[in-house]
Each structure stands twice: as C-alpha cells, then as structure tokens.
Design an enzyme around this catalytic site. Structure first.
Site, mmCIF file in Angstrom:
data_model
loop_
_atom_site.group_PDB
_atom_site.id
_atom_site.type_symbol
_atom_site.label_atom_id
_atom_site.label_comp_id
_atom_site.label_asym_id
_atom_site.label_seq_id
_atom_site.Cartn_x
_atom_site.Cartn_y
_atom_site.Cartn_z
ATOM 1 N N GLU A 165 39.260 39.943 31.998
ATOM 2 C CA GLU A 165 39.877 38.983 33.227
ATOM 3 C C GLU A 165 40.420 37.688 32.681
ATOM 4 O O GLU A 165 40.184 36.539 33.043
ATOM 5 C CB GLU A 165 38.663 38.811 33.902
ATOM 6 N N GLU A 271 34.477 49.814 35.291
ATOM 7 C CA GLU A 271 33.222 49.033 36.355
ATOM 8 C C GLU A 271 33.175 49.601 37.683
ATOM 9 O O GLU A 271 32.955 48.705 38.728
ATOM 10 C CB GLU A 271 33.478 47.569 36.495
HETATM 11 O O1 G3I Z 1 18.470 36.775 34.870
HETATM 12 C C1 G3I Z 1 18.680 35.851 35.488
HETATM 13 C C2 G3I Z 1 17.215 35.484 36.273
HETATM 14 O O2 G3I Z 1 16.441 35.308 35.155
HETATM 15 C C3 G3I Z 1 17.669 34.094 37.109
HETATM 16 O O3 G3I Z 1 16.454 33.680 37.687
HETATM 17 C C4 G3I Z 1 18.747 34.400 38.008
HETATM 18 C C5 G3I Z 1 18.973 33.132 38.785
HETATM 19 O O4 G3I Z 1 20.263 32.887 39.166
HETATM 20 O O5 G3I Z 1 19.802 34.538 37.219
HETATM 21 C C6 G3I Z 1 19.653 35.949 36.596
HETATM 22 O O6 G3I Z 1 20.801 36.056 35.773
HETATM 23 C C7 G3I Z 1 21.875 36.721 36.776
HETATM 24 C C8 G3I Z 1 22.498 37.890 36.136
HETATM 25 O O7 G3I Z 1 23.713 38.337 36.697
HETATM 26 C C9 G3I Z 1 21.317 39.102 35.993
HETATM 27 O O8 G3I Z 1 21.081 39.503 37.423
HETATM 28 C C10 G3I Z 1 23.121 35.534 36.708
HETATM 29 O O9 G3I Z 1 22.860 34.555 37.371
HETATM 30 C C11 G3I Z 1 24.164 36.258 37.386
HETATM 31 O O10 G3I Z 1 25.356 35.343 37.276
HETATM 32 C C12 G3I Z 1 24.640 37.554 36.727
HETATM 33 O O11 G3I Z 1 25.812 38.309 37.419
HETATM 34 C C13 G3I Z 1 26.676 39.039 36.694
HETATM 35 C C14 G3I Z 1 27.932 38.404 36.740
HETATM 36 O O12 G3I Z 1 28.763 39.496 36.172
HETATM 37 C C15 G3I Z 1 28.108 37.320 36.070
HETATM 38 O O13 G3I Z 1 27.961 37.510 34.550
HETATM 39 C C16 G3I Z 1 26.391 40.344 37.393
HETATM 40 O O14 G3I Z 1 25.048 40.840 37.204
HETATM 41 C C17 G3I Z 1 27.371 41.494 36.740
HETATM 42 O O15 G3I Z 1 27.220 42.605 37.445
HETATM 43 C C18 G3I Z 1 28.723 40.723 36.754
HETATM 44 O O16 G3I Z 1 29.641 41.787 36.093
HETATM 45 C C19 G3I Z 1 31.133 41.394 36.145
HETATM 46 C C20 G3I Z 1 31.638 41.891 34.668
HETATM 47 O O17 G3I Z 1 30.855 41.335 33.792
HETATM 48 C C21 G3I Z 1 33.074 41.629 34.648
HETATM 49 N N1 G3I Z 1 33.485 42.271 35.807
HETATM 50 C C22 G3I Z 1 33.097 41.828 37.261
HETATM 51 C C23 G3I Z 1 31.811 42.182 37.214
HETATM 52 C C24 G3I Z 1 31.218 42.054 38.556
HETATM 53 O O18 G3I Z 1 31.274 40.694 39.002
#
Ligand code: G3I
Length: 354
Positions: A165, A271
């Site tokens: 991205e 994805e």
């Molecule tokens: O695991 C922690 C948890 O311990 C904590 O309490 C909580 C508080 O915010 O956060 C948790 O982590 C989160 C993680 O997902 C697991 O659920 C992060 O905050 C959150 O930012 C993270 O979001 C991920 C996002 O990318 C950002 O990294 C999404 O799961 C994931 O599906 C998403 O994936 C992206 C791809 O990598 C790139 N393309 C788009 C796609 C969707 O946005």
C-alpha cells in the site's frame, strides 16, 4: 365447538408446525453438513494456491480454527504477526514467537507461507516513529530489519509482499516514515535487498482499491512498470479485494489483471472479504450476492494463467478485522461464526470444480 371442527383445527396446527419446521431448516441447510470435499483438494487439482490470512490469537486458542484452516487451505499468510510493530517492538528486540508458530503449523500441514507485509506505512513501532534518526541511520535500520527477517525464514517463505500500500487513491505516493526519511527509493532498495538475501523467493507488491480501472490502478501500473524498467527484482502484484456486497466490477478487475500480467508479472488476490452492509436486501439476498462476488473473483483469477494465488482475509466470520475497523462485523467471510460453510464457500467450490 363441533368435534369435526376441533379435528380440522388440530390438523391445521400440525400442518403449520410441519411447514414451519421445514422453513426453519432450509436457511441452515447449506450450513449443516460438513463439505464433502475441501477447497484445498479442489484447488490442488486446478494447480492453484488457495489461502487465508491467519489470526494468531485464534490459532493459539481455538482448535476448530486450526482444523478448518488446515483442511481448507494450502497457503497462509499472517494477518498481523509480521507487522513491524509486533515483530520488532523495540530497537534491540525482535519477537518471532508467533511467526515461528505459524511456520511450524504450515510445515506440519504442508502449507505454503507468504510473508505479509515487510514494508508498510502503518503499524510502525514507537521507537522508530519518534526516533530522531538521520537518513543514513534509517537506511541502515531498514536493511537490518529486512536482513533479520528474510534470513530467518529464507527458503520457508515462498512469496514476500515486500511493499504494501504505497499509493494513495489519487495516485500519489502514500505518506510514510520510509518516504519521508529515505525518499521514494526505499521501494527499490527493499526489493533489491530481499532478492539478494533470498533469490528464490517471489517478490510481490500488494495494494488495495486498485482492482477497478482508474487513477489508482494506473498509478500502480506505472510504479510496477518503473521498477521493471530499472531492473528491480519484482515478480508479482497482489490485489486485495476488500469490497462491499454491492460491488459489481468483475469485468474491470479482469481488464486490470490482464494489463498487469502483460508486464510479465504474476498476480494474486490477497485479502478478499465481502462486507454485508446494513440495508442490502434480506439475509438470503445478501448471502447470494456475496457468493456471486466470491465466485466471480475466483473465476477471474482462474481465467488468467498468471494468477497463481487466491487468498481470503480470514475465513470465519467469528474472526474478522471488520468488527473492530468498520464498526460492525459485516459477515464478510466464507464460513459463519460456527464454522459452517456459507453460500460463498459453495460458490468457490463450484468455480473450482468447473
Ligand atoms: O492485539 C491487540 C490487543 O492486545 C489490544 O488490546 C488492541 C487494542 O487496540 O489491539 C490489538 O491489536 C489490533 C490488531 O489488529 C489485532 O486485532 C490492532 O490494534 C489493530 O490495529 C490491528 O488491525 C489490523 C490492521 O491491519 C492494522 O494492522 C487488522 O487486524 C488487519 O486485518 C489489518 O489488515 C490490513 C492488511 O495488513 C493490509 N491491507 C488492509 C488490511 C485491512 O485493513
């Protein structure tokens, strides 16, 4: 009340009960049985990789999750475990616990692992975000990081999504710490370094909202064309396919994929999930439309020989990024929360069986 009337009333109640029982059964009928064959078995016959992004918390805590994952898919990539913020949380510390578990799981179930994402503008750890580093130090940090991760999994990770991205919707370069501190050449450097460290790995670029023809797709095309012209080792491009259930651009997706394939690149859907928006028909209509989009997209991939990998962003509605990111769960995946196959699952089976 005459006896004959009571008799007819009892028959009517019985009839109503039987009809309601059938009506209640029908919507869950698609979901009740275990599928006779798996997506994995069908995909292997077609010579294509069928994959899913893995939620490590689910894999570690929910045995059914691992069971369905291994049964249905022959490739995996980590949904979050390989993001810089988790892999390299402090300057002098890496955390490979989850990624090592993922590699072991893949090995014991003969699955291919793809690395996602190596370089992204998001999920940057605080030590890097607020560190006062010079450009030279930034280049060194990026190189050390790539070297540590790629060398650790050399030979095990077959495909790397090296840059994720890097382009905005209007076609400009996405603001990122890498762009600000190093300049646009961070992209070339990253691909060259990964290739030096693991010459066998296939190196992909990954992008969202570049499935349809338009400004963003053109910018992605130009970026990739530029890399190829400069001799940067790039082998493929992944289109993400995060869409809503009213999506109807399969012909544009095919047009785009053909154009990218003509650059000599492999392709993948990386994805995919199809979010059911509130207000889109009734449940049955939404599930059918969702199934149609999954089927059409898989068919688009199969119709282009260079499309080698089709991956969903999770697989069960029990665990989807949509709940935390979009405010509602949206049931975007191919199994429901109880791991029962949805119409989208059967649409994919049907396409793979053609
Ligand atoms: O695991 C922690 C948890 O311990 C904590 O309490 C909580 C508080 O915010 O956060 C948790 O982590 C989160 C993680 O997902 C697991 O659920 C992060 O905050 C959150 O930012 C993270 O979001 C991920 C996002 O990318 C950002 O990294 C999404 O799961 C994931 O599906 C998403 O994936 C992206 C791809 O990598 C790139 N393309 C788009 C796609 C969707 O946005």
């Amino acid at each position: 009340m005459p006896k004959s009337y009571k008799f007819f009333q009892a028959i009517a109640i019985l009839f109503t009960l039987i009809i309601s029982w059938f009506t209640w059964q029908i919507p869950s009928a698609f979901a009740a049985a275990e599928p006779e064959t798996s997506l994995r078995a069908l995909a292997e016959k077609r010579g294509i990789l069928i994959g899913a992004a893995v939620d490590m918390k689910a894999l570690k805590s929910d045995p059914k999750y691992g069971e369905v994952l291994a049964r249905e898919f022959n490739a995996i990539l980590p949904e979050n475990a390989m993001k810089l913020i988790l892999l390299h949380p402090e300057r002098d510390r890496y955390n490979f616990t989850d990624t090592d578990i993922l590699m072991e799981f893949a090995k014991s179930h003969q699955m291919q692992v793809h690395g996602h994402p190596l370089i992204w503008h998001y999920a940057i750890p605080q030590w890097l975000e607020s560190g006062n580093f010079t450009r030279e130090q930034f280049i060194e940090i990026l190189h050390d990081y790539i070297k540590t991760v790629v060398t650790r999994y050399r030979g095990q990770i077959k495909v790397w999504y090296v840059v994720n991205e890097s382009i905005n919707r209007d076609g400009s370069l996405e603001d990122s710490i890498w762009l600000r501190k190093i300049g646009p050449e961070y992209i070339d450097l990253a691909y060259r370094w990964v290739h030096e460290l693991d010459p066998e790995a296939r190196l992909f670029y990954n992008e969202y909202s570049a499935e349809e023809v338009g400004q963003k797709a053109d910018a992605v095309y130009q970026l990739l064309q530029g890399l190829i012209q400069r001799g940067v080792p790039i082998h493929g491009v992944g289109l993400q396919m995060h869409k809503d259930v009213d999506w109807s651009s399969a012909p544009q997706l095919i047009e785009n994929m053909k154009k990218l394939a003509a650059l000599g690149l492999d392709l993948s859907i990386t994805e995919m999930d199809i979010y059911i928006k509130e207000g889109f028909g009734n449940q049955q209509q939404a599930l059918e439309k969702q199934a149609q989009i999954y089927g059409d997209t898989l068919q688009a991939c199969l119709s282009i020989p260079q499309c080698v990998y089709f991956s969903i962003w999770g697989f069960s509605d029990r665990y989807t990024w949509a709940s935390s990111w979009r405010g509602s769960q949206g049931a975007p995946l191919i199994f429901d929360e109880q791991y029962r196959p949805k119409p989208a699952y059967y649409a994919m089976q049907e396409v793979l069986s053609r």
